[in-house]
Design an enzyme around this catalytic site. Structure first.
Site, mmCIF file in Angstrom:
data_model
loop_
_atom_site.group_PDB
_atom_site.id
_atom_site.type_symbol
_atom_site.label_atom_id
_atom_site.label_comp_id
_atom_site.label_asym_id
_atom_site.label_seq_id
_atom_site.Cartn_x
_atom_site.Cartn_y
_atom_site.Cartn_z
ATOM 1 N NE ARG B 89 -1.823 2.254 3.249
ATOM 2 C CZ ARG B 89 -1.758 2.358 4.573
ATOM 3 N NH1 ARG B 89 -2.445 1.541 5.342
ATOM 4 N NH2 ARG B 89 -0.988 3.271 5.140
ATOM 5 C CG HIS B 93 -6.482 3.554 6.249
ATOM 6 N ND1 HIS B 93 -6.813 2.254 5.898
ATOM 7 C CD2 HIS B 93 -7.584 4.058 6.854
ATOM 8 C CE1 HIS B 93 -8.049 2.001 6.292
ATOM 9 N NE2 HIS B 93 -8.540 3.065 6.877
ATOM 10 C CE1 TYR B 102 -0.016 5.162 9.613
ATOM 11 C CE2 TYR B 102 1.143 3.466 8.375
ATOM 12 C CZ TYR B 102 0.075 4.330 8.512
ATOM 13 O OH TYR B 102 -0.911 4.360 7.559
#
Lengths: 343, 206
Positions: B89, B93, B102
């Site tokens: 990804r 998100h 992160y």
């Protein structure tokens, strides 16, 4: 409605000590900070809590208390609940986060058939009272079907667990600490629209507010209004509207604990006013207003001047673009006040 | 018993495709190393006795061929098949997520090289089927199309407000009819308080 929401800050009781400005997610963070500082068995876990959480409720806690006390779980609500129950049974204070209340249903079996019945089925030999599950709930303006739900009625129907919903930062910190310390599994639902919007001076230290204790937020004499969470803010405005436009004095009660609920405070108020309005975002049928209305008609029958009014979400899934029409907003509540007065 | 095992026992012709969040490296901030141990998703399906294939999810042709073959097995042999497509990804998100909190930009950049779109582009160009001029023209055309659709949609009114109550069931039950009527009355009485002008009028609904 999201843009129209205005949060009225409250003042903490002075005997709770020094305060500082916090919004809702900061006050919840503060509660968990206190819990982990004062209870060496306390741990926090859930999806994405380690980096601070999707709503920043756990920011800084993994750094402060270490990865073995604040840690991520796999994407598995059933597992989060089951794991939390196990930890609580073994004597740890387990603070579990479910990322959105809309996602809590895979954990439903664990909550209903395990957590809620643990003490009862073992004749008080065992319990999981040290479990607290937190989840963001409620409308946020654009959450649609799966980021807006208020599932309190499902859990109110399960004997053995407590269900608590705060209306603002001071309440959230005190009630969450009460849930964490309470010896029963608790579900703590946090109105997500208030995470940033609600700001007030919150006590920095360790304090609790009582569970199963409704609070009269505004005193009045003509109509009793009961709500919880964000809806309490909506009804504050309705109090003002009723006074200005109708000369009607409303008494506003925040239920705070949905289960076990403080019926005494509500009954006392309705016996005084003779009229009751209950409002919640969750759908009308089978919503918790139905339980309150049922109890009140039994306990206050001869004092009632009008049937109990319920202003709730409609019996549909929580909509997307139609949210402004679905919500139990101040206009719908104001109309209900008129009905009560004119009956 | 978990669903995949059920599908095998009941001879379900189901193609399980594991990509997206489960195998693109992250579930919001949580890497797959914190989601599970063991050999990915493929080992679990194999553990249930389900025919499984793991492939490079960023290879368009591999995905196409594997899916085609898996589908044939599914239908011919009346059983479930699982495909585990490995990918990554690149984006955040959601618009509420800042993934730099992160993971490193170096990590993202590394995986960007492996993007299925970039790889297909390279293949087509190498084989004389595509070139930078065609690329530019296509991008401009696509952008124009999207903006036209966007502006067209912006100017259109939303469906009628009565759609709030429809499709809960196949036919609207009596209690919803009553709620619909009550909502209609209320909105008519307080029309200045609601964004009614953004929605189609009831009699103009398609």
């Amino acid at each position: 409605m999201a843009s129209a929401l205005s949060y009225v800050p409250e003042t903490a009781p002075s005997d709770f000590g020094e305060t500082t400005k916090m919004n809702l997610f900061q006050s919840i963070n503060s509660a968990m900070d206190v819990a982990l500082a004062t209870d060496p068995t306390a741990v926090i876990f859930g999806e994405d809590v380690a980096f601070g959480g999707v709503f920043r409720c756990t920011v800084g806690l993994a750094d402060k208390y270490g990865k073995d006390r604040v840690f991520n779980t796999p994407l598995c609500e059933q597992g989060i609940a089951g794991f939390g129950i196990g930890m609580a049974v073994m004597g740890a204070t387990a603070i579990a986060e479910i990322q959105f209340a809309d996602y809590i249903y895979p954990a439903f079996d664990q909550i209903v058939n395990e957590a809620a019945k643990y003490r009862y089925r073992s004749g008080n030999l065992f319990d999981c009272g040290r479990l607290t599950m937190r989840a963001p709930c409620g409308a946020v303006g654009h959450g649609a079907l799966y980021h807006s739900q208020s599932p309190e009625a499902f859990f109110a129907h399960v004997p053995g667990i407590k269900v608590v919903i705060p209306r603002g930062p001071i309440q959230a910190k005190g009630l969450l600490l009460a849930c964490i310390k309470d010896d029963n599994p608790c579900i703590f639902l946090e109105p997500k629209i208030l995470y940033r919007a609600a700001v007030e001076h919150v006590p920095v230290g360790d304090f609790t507010l009582p569970l199963t204790s409704a609070e009269v937020v505004v005193e009045g004499k003509d109509v009793t209004m009961v709500a919880w969470g964000t809806q309490v803010q909506v009804l504050r405005e309705v109090c003002n509207m009723a006074q200005e436009k109708l000369g009607v004095s409303c008494e506003l009660i925040d239920l705070r604990t949905i289960m076990p609920w403080d019926s005494e405070t509500v009954i006392k108020s309705v016996n005084k006013t003779g009229r009751l309005l209950v409002a919640h975002e969750a759908p009308l049928t089978g919503g918790f207003a139905a339980e309150i209305a049922s109890t009140v008609q039994g306990e206050c029958f001869l004092h009632l001047e009008a049937p109990v009014e319920r202003v709730c979400g409609y019996d549909t899934p929580f909509p997307h673009i139609f949210e402004p029409f679905y919500m139990p907003d101040k206009w719908r509540c104001f109309e209900a006040i008129k009905k009560l007065i004119n009956y | 018993m978990p669903m995949p095992a059920l599908t095998l026992l009941l001879h379900s012709t189901v193609l399980f495709y594991s990509s997206g969040n489960r195998n693109n490296g992250y579930a919001i901030s949580t890497p797959t190393s914190e989601q599970y141990r063991g050999d990915g998703i493929a080992s679990r399906a194999a553990g249930y006795g389900i025919s499984t294939i793991r492939l490079d999810g960023n290879d368009v042709f591999a995905v196409y061929n594997a899916t085609k073959a898996a589908r044939e097995v599914c239908i011919k042999e009346s059983k479930p098949v699982l495909i585990e497509a490995m990918t990554y990804r690149i984006g955040d998100h959601s618009t509420s997520d800042d993934s730099t909190t992160y993971r490193t930009t170096k990590e993202v950049h590394q995986f960007k090289q492996d993007s299925p779109i970039t790889r297909l582009n390279t293949y087509l160009v190498k084989n004389g089927l595509w070139d930078p001029d065609k690329e530019t023209a296509y991008r401009e055309g696509a952008k124009r199309k999207v903006l036209e659709a966007f502006h067209g949609a912006k100017d259109r009114k939303k469906p009628p407000i009565s759609d709030l109550m429809t499709d809960v069931y196949d036919r609207m039950p009596a209690h919803l009819e009553r709620q619909a009527a009550s909502m209609r009355r209320h909105v008519n009485m307080y029309s200045e308080q609601y964004p009614v002008q953004d929605f189609l009028e009831e009699d103009k609904a398609v």
